[in-house]
Design a protein around this motif. Structure first.
Motif, PDB file in Angstrom:
ATOM      1  N   GLY A 177       0.806  -1.220   0.000  1.00 14.45           N
ATOM      2  CA  GLY A 177       0.000   0.000   0.000  1.00 14.45           C
ATOM      3  C   GLY A 177       0.837   1.267   0.000  1.00 14.45           C
ATOM      4  O   GLY A 177       0.288   2.369  -0.010  1.00 14.45           O
ATOM      5  N   HIS A 178       2.140   1.118   0.037  1.00 19.57           N
ATOM      6  CA  HIS A 178       3.077   2.236  -0.019  1.00 19.57           C
ATOM      7  C   HIS A 178       4.203   1.891  -0.994  1.00 19.57           C
ATOM      8  O   HIS A 178       4.482   0.717  -1.230  1.00 19.57           O
ATOM      9  CB  HIS A 178       3.698   2.530   1.361  1.00 19.57           C
ATOM     10  N   VAL A 179       4.852   2.923  -1.511  1.00 18.75           N
ATOM     11  CA  VAL A 179       5.997   2.698  -2.405  1.00 18.75           C
ATOM     12  C   VAL A 179       6.989   3.842  -2.211  1.00 18.75           C
ATOM     13  O   VAL A 179       6.600   4.981  -1.924  1.00 18.75           O
ATOM     14  CB  VAL A 179       5.548   2.589  -3.881  1.00 18.75           C
ATOM     15  N   TRP A 180       8.265   3.500  -2.343  1.00 16.48           N
ATOM     16  CA  TRP A 180       9.329   4.490  -2.153  1.00 16.48           C
ATOM     17  C   TRP A 180       9.587   5.219  -3.471  1.00 16.48           C
ATOM     18  O   TRP A 180       9.766   4.609  -4.507  1.00 16.48           O
ATOM     19  CB  TRP A 180      10.612   3.808  -1.684  1.00 16.48           C
ATOM     20  N   PHE A 181       9.620   6.565  -3.386  1.00 18.88           N
ATOM     21  CA  PHE A 181       9.965   7.390  -4.545  1.00 18.88           C
ATOM     22  C   PHE A 181      11.386   7.930  -4.346  1.00 18.88           C
ATOM     23  O   PHE A 181      11.693   8.468  -3.275  1.00 18.88           O
ATOM     24  CB  PHE A 181       8.976   8.546  -4.704  1.00 18.88           C
ATOM     25  N   PRO A 182      12.254   7.785  -5.340  1.00 23.25           N
ATOM     26  CA  PRO A 182      13.650   8.209  -5.170  1.00 23.25           C
ATOM     27  C   PRO A 182      13.778   9.726  -5.104  1.00 23.25           C
ATOM     28  O   PRO A 182      12.831  10.470  -5.399  1.00 23.25           O
ATOM     29  CB  PRO A 182      14.354   7.650  -6.413  1.00 23.25           C
ATOM     30  N   GLU A 183      14.967  10.152  -4.706  1.00 23.19           N
ATOM     31  CA  GLU A 183      15.281  11.588  -4.660  1.00 23.19           C
ATOM     32  C   GLU A 183      15.111  12.197  -6.051  1.00 23.19           C
ATOM     33  O   GLU A 183      15.520  11.623  -7.046  1.00 23.19           O
ATOM     34  CB  GLU A 183      16.717  11.773  -4.170  1.00 23.19           C
ATOM     35  N   LEU A 184      14.488  13.376  -6.063  1.00 18.76           N
ATOM     36  CA  LEU A 184      14.233  14.059  -7.336  1.00 18.76           C
ATOM     37  C   LEU A 184      15.179  15.248  -7.461  1.00 18.76           C
ATOM     38  O   LEU A 184      15.275  16.079  -6.552  1.00 18.76           O
ATOM     39  CB  LEU A 184      12.784  14.541  -7.396  1.00 18.76           C
ATOM     40  N   SER A 185      15.874  15.325  -8.578  1.00 16.59           N
ATOM     41  CA  SER A 185      16.839  16.409  -8.788  1.00 16.59           C
ATOM     42  C   SER A 185      16.978  16.669 -10.283  1.00 16.59           C
ATOM     43  O   SER A 185      16.442  15.932 -11.111  1.00 16.59           O
ATOM     44  CB  SER A 185      18.199  16.042  -8.176  1.00 16.59           C
ATOM     45  N   TYR A 186      17.689  17.721 -10.600  1.00 20.03           N
ATOM     46  CA  TYR A 186      18.018  18.012 -11.993  1.00 20.03           C
ATOM     47  C   TYR A 186      19.411  18.640 -12.032  1.00 20.03           C
ATOM     48  O   TYR A 186      19.887  19.168 -11.025  1.00 20.03           O
ATOM     49  CB  TYR A 186      16.995  18.947 -12.647  1.00 20.03           C
ATOM     50  N   GLU A 187      20.031  18.543 -13.171  1.00 17.20           N
ATOM     51  CA  GLU A 187      21.399  19.051 -13.320  1.00 17.20           C
ATOM     52  C   GLU A 187      21.361  20.531 -13.668  1.00 17.20           C
ATOM     53  O   GLU A 187      20.766  20.931 -14.659  1.00 17.20           O
ATOM     54  CB  GLU A 187      22.135  18.271 -14.413  1.00 17.20           C
ATOM     55  N   ALA A 188      22.003  21.329 -12.817  1.00 16.05           N
ATOM     56  CA  ALA A 188      22.033  22.775 -13.050  1.00 16.05           C
ATOM     57  C   ALA A 188      22.869  23.080 -14.290  1.00 16.05           C
ATOM     58  O   ALA A 188      23.993  22.587 -14.408  1.00 16.05           O
ATOM     59  CB  ALA A 188      22.612  23.498 -11.840  1.00 16.05           C
ATOM     60  N   PRO A 189      22.334  23.844 -15.210  1.00 16.34           N
ATOM     61  CA  PRO A 189      23.097  24.150 -16.432  1.00 16.34           C
ATOM     62  C   PRO A 189      24.333  24.980 -16.129  1.00 16.34           C
ATOM     63  O   PRO A 189      24.305  25.863 -15.282  1.00 16.34           O
ATOM     64  CB  PRO A 189      22.096  24.928 -17.288  1.00 16.34           C
ATOM     65  N   GLY A 190      25.404  24.661 -16.826  1.00 16.17           N
ATOM     66  CA  GLY A 190      26.638  25.415 -16.678  1.00 16.17           C
ATOM     67  C   GLY A 190      27.546  24.888 -15.591  1.00 16.17           C
ATOM     68  O   GLY A 190      28.765  24.937 -15.721  1.00 16.17           O
ATOM     69  N   THR A 191      26.983  24.352 -14.489  1.00 15.37           N
ATOM     70  CA  THR A 191      27.797  23.873 -13.372  1.00 15.37           C
ATOM     71  C   THR A 191      27.803  22.359 -13.256  1.00 15.37           C
ATOM     72  O   THR A 191      28.673  21.797 -12.605  1.00 15.37           O
ATOM     73  CB  THR A 191      27.276  24.450 -12.045  1.00 15.37           C
ATOM     74  N   HIS A 192      26.825  21.681 -13.882  1.00 16.97           N
ATOM     75  CA  HIS A 192      26.668  20.212 -13.792  1.00 16.97           C
ATOM     76  C   HIS A 192      26.482  19.755 -12.340  1.00 16.97           C
ATOM     77  O   HIS A 192      26.779  18.622 -12.002  1.00 16.97           O
ATOM     78  CB  HIS A 192      27.863  19.487 -14.415  1.00 16.97           C
ATOM     79  N   ARG A 193      25.985  20.671 -11.515  1.00 18.22           N
ATOM     80  CA  ARG A 193      25.727  20.324 -10.124  1.00 18.22           C
ATOM     81  C   ARG A 193      24.264  19.925  -9.979  1.00 18.22           C
ATOM     82  O   ARG A 193      23.392  20.521 -10.611  1.00 18.22           O
ATOM     83  CB  ARG A 193      26.043  21.529  -9.242  1.00 18.22           C
ATOM     84  N   LEU A 194      24.017  18.904  -9.154  1.00 13.97           N
ATOM     85  CA  LEU A 194      22.645  18.444  -8.961  1.00 13.97           C
ATOM     86  C   LEU A 194      21.909  19.372  -7.998  1.00 13.97           C
ATOM     87  O   LEU A 194      22.378  19.635  -6.883  1.00 13.97           O
ATOM     88  CB  LEU A 194      22.640  17.011  -8.415  1.00 13.97           C
ATOM     89  N   GLU A 195      20.777  19.848  -8.465  1.00 16.68           N
ATOM     90  CA  GLU A 195      19.892  20.646  -7.626  1.00 16.68           C
ATOM     91  C   GLU A 195      18.780  19.740  -7.100  1.00 16.68           C
ATOM     92  O   GLU A 195      18.012  19.176  -7.882  1.00 16.68           O
ATOM     93  CB  GLU A 195      19.306  21.811  -8.422  1.00 16.68           C
ATOM     94  N   ILE A 196      18.715  19.578  -5.792  1.00 20.83           N
ATOM     95  CA  ILE A 196      17.731  18.681  -5.182  1.00 20.83           C
ATOM     96  C   ILE A 196      16.365  19.359  -5.155  1.00 20.83           C
ATOM     97  O   ILE A 196      16.230  20.473  -4.660  1.00 20.83           O
ATOM     98  CB  ILE A 196      18.159  18.278  -3.759  1.00 20.83           C
ATOM     99  N   ILE A 197      15.368  18.665  -5.703  1.00 27.14           N
ATOM    100  CA  ILE A 197      13.992  19.165  -5.667  1.00 27.14           C
ATOM    101  C   ILE A 197      13.278  18.607  -4.440  1.00 27.14           C
ATOM    102  O   ILE A 197      12.598  19.343  -3.703  1.00 27.14           O
ATOM    103  CB  ILE A 197      13.239  18.768  -6.951  1.00 27.14           C
ATOM    104  N   SER A 198      13.411  17.301  -4.225  1.00 28.37           N
ATOM    105  CA  SER A 198      12.796  16.670  -3.053  1.00 28.37           C
ATOM    106  C   SER A 198      13.597  15.432  -2.672  1.00 28.37           C
ATOM    107  O   SER A 198      14.186  14.778  -3.534  1.00 28.37           O
ATOM    108  CB  SER A 198      11.336  16.278  -3.342  1.00 28.37           C
ATOM    109  N   LYS A 199      13.643  15.159  -1.397  1.00 30.43           N
ATOM    110  CA  LYS A 199      14.332  13.967  -0.906  1.00 30.43           C
ATOM    111  C   LYS A 199      13.496  12.724  -1.219  1.00 30.43           C
ATOM    112  O   LYS A 199      12.300  12.812  -1.496  1.00 30.43           O
ATOM    113  CB  LYS A 199      14.566  14.072   0.601  1.00 30.43           C
ATOM    114  N   GLY A 200      14.160  11.563  -1.176  1.00 32.87           N
ATOM    115  CA  GLY A 200      13.419  10.318  -1.351  1.00 32.87           C
ATOM    116  C   GLY A 200      12.413  10.135  -0.229  1.00 32.87           C
ATOM    117  O   GLY A 200      12.678  10.476   0.923  1.00 32.87           O
ATOM    118  N   MET A 201      11.235   9.615  -0.568  1.00 33.57           N
ATOM    119  CA  MET A 201      10.178   9.443   0.451  1.00 33.57           C
ATOM    120  C   MET A 201       9.242   8.308   0.060  1.00 33.57           C
ATOM    121  O   MET A 201       9.141   7.930  -1.124  1.00 33.57           O
ATOM    122  CB  MET A 201       9.382  10.739   0.602  1.00 33.57           C
ATOM    123  N   GLU A 202       8.573   7.776   1.066  1.00 37.02           N
ATOM    124  CA  GLU A 202       7.587   6.722   0.845  1.00 37.02           C
ATOM    125  C   GLU A 202       6.192   7.348   0.876  1.00 37.02           C
ATOM    126  O   GLU A 202       5.861   8.099   1.796  1.00 37.02           O
ATOM    127  CB  GLU A 202       7.716   5.643   1.921  1.00 37.02           C
TER     128      GLU A 202
END
Length: 379
Positions: free
Chosen positions: A87-112
């Motif tokens: 009845g529950h499922v784990w969703f992984p951390e959501l992020s995207y790569e910032a343009p120009g720096t290739h650094r990951l910008e975290i949108i949301s942490k992983g959660m169930e």
């Protein structure tokens, strides 16, 4: 196959012909009497249950040869069953790569998150289903898709097609999981044991509860794409502003250089004009002096003739002759040595009276008298 996944992976579940449910190999009669077919409806081959052996793992085998999608179809069924039970499922951390720096910008942490509905749906180009889950949010129910990947990974076309039906696609990286298991076991790993473990509900529960988070990843997500597109737009705007600023600075410097060149040209033109004016003034003054001289000579013909004769004589003299005339009165003054502007001594010959520089004389200061000597010719 040389690796631990693929078409040669033995399957532990078959679909009962009588009930249509999945049956574990240990719960089915041995041999062809098992009454099971391949879980992949696209295959549907009868299976043989091999569950009497004591050395090899128990598994189902296809009568007519292996099936490319049977393992992934079976794993999709296990995924659906585990999600419904939990009845529950784990969703992984959501992020995207910032343009120009290739650094990951975290949108949301992983959660169930709780799941209100889960079902199989077909994906274009795949012969194994994917699992669509409905998650209730403050904005209503939102659909996400979970895709077990083993021998066949998601293609770009499949991601684009599934993206039209959901807000996000999560990969269940079973291939990476088997690699990790293989590496953990070392070179003496048991291939058949890995095949059993990868098809167990325990491993699938561990995956879907976040126990092995690095094997769950986003293949695509609407929010990540929107934020990434927005970041790229801002990045491109910033780059465009920087380019415009650089172009403006370049134009400003070019304008300054052009103004400097024009100023230099104007200054050069002004100097040339002044020089022309000075030359014209000098020519005018010379013409006036010449006119005055001619007028004076007309008024004083005798003196004027003498002056012209002297000018013609001076013009006909060589530079040395003129120098001799200039130095003659200086040489005749015996009170001090006679020297020209270059510092060279001059003498007058006692025998011929010639005046000349020291290199034309054999003897100088004869009888201790300054500037008296004997020239080379007279010696």
């Amino acid at each position: 196959m040389s690796d631990v996944w693929g078409e040669s992976l033995p399957i532990l579940y078959g679909r009962s012909v009588a009930t249509g449910e999945l049956v574990h190999v240990d719960d089915a009669p041995n041999g062809k009497a098992c009454g099971c077919v391949c879980p992949d409806p696209g295959c549907g081959q009868p299976l043989i249950a091999r569950n009497n052996g004591k050395k090899k793992i128990h598994h189902f085998a296809h009568i007519g040869g292996t099936c490319a999608w049977s393992a992934e179809y079976l794993l999709a069924e296990l995924t659906l069953e585990v999600i419904k039970e939990r009845g529950h499922v784990w969703f992984p951390e959501l992020s995207y790569e910032a343009p120009g720096t290739h650094r990951l910008e975290i949108i949301s942490k992983g959660m169930e998150l709780p799941v209100s509905c889960a079902k199989k749906i077909e994906a274009e180009g795949r012969k194994a289903p994917v699992i669509a889950v409905e998650v209730r949010t403050s904005r209503g129910c939102v659909r996400y898709v979970f895709v077990p990947e083993l021998a066949h990974v998601l293609s770009g076309e499949q991601i684009a097609s599934l993206g039209q039906e959901c807000r996000g696609i999560v990969r269940i990286d079973l291939r990476g999981l088997m690699r990790s298991m293989k590496a953990l076991e070392g070179k003496h790993y048991d291939r058949e044991e890995l095949a059993v473990r990868i098809q167990s509900k325990e491993v699938m529960e561990e995956l879907l509860s976040g126990g092995r988070q690095r094997h769950l990843s986003w293949a695509w997500n609407v929010k990540a794409k929107e934020l990434s597109d927005q970041a790229w737009k801002l990045y491109e705007q910033r780059k465009e502003e920087e380019r415009q600023k650089a172009d403006a600075e370049k134009e400003r410097r070019a304008a300054i250089d052009q103004a400097r060149r024009e100023k230099a040209c104007l200054a050069a033109a002004k100097r040339a004009e002044e020089e022309r004016a000075q030359l014209a003034q000098a020519a005018k003054a010379a013409a006036e002096m010449e006119a005055a001289r001619e007028a004076w000579e007309e008024a004083h013909p005798v003196q004027g003739r003498a002056i012209r004769d002297e000018a013609r004589r001076q013009k006909s003299l060589s530079s040395m002759d003129r120098a001799r005339e200039i130095m003659a009165p200086i040489v005749d003054d015996a009170r001090k040595p006679a020297k020209d502007l270059g510092g060279k001594r001059w003498y007058r010959c006692e025998k011929c009276g010639k005046v000349g520089p020291a290199d034309e004389f054999a003897i100088g200061d004869v009888g201790s008298i300054w500037n008296h000597g004997v020239c080379l010719e007279c010696v």
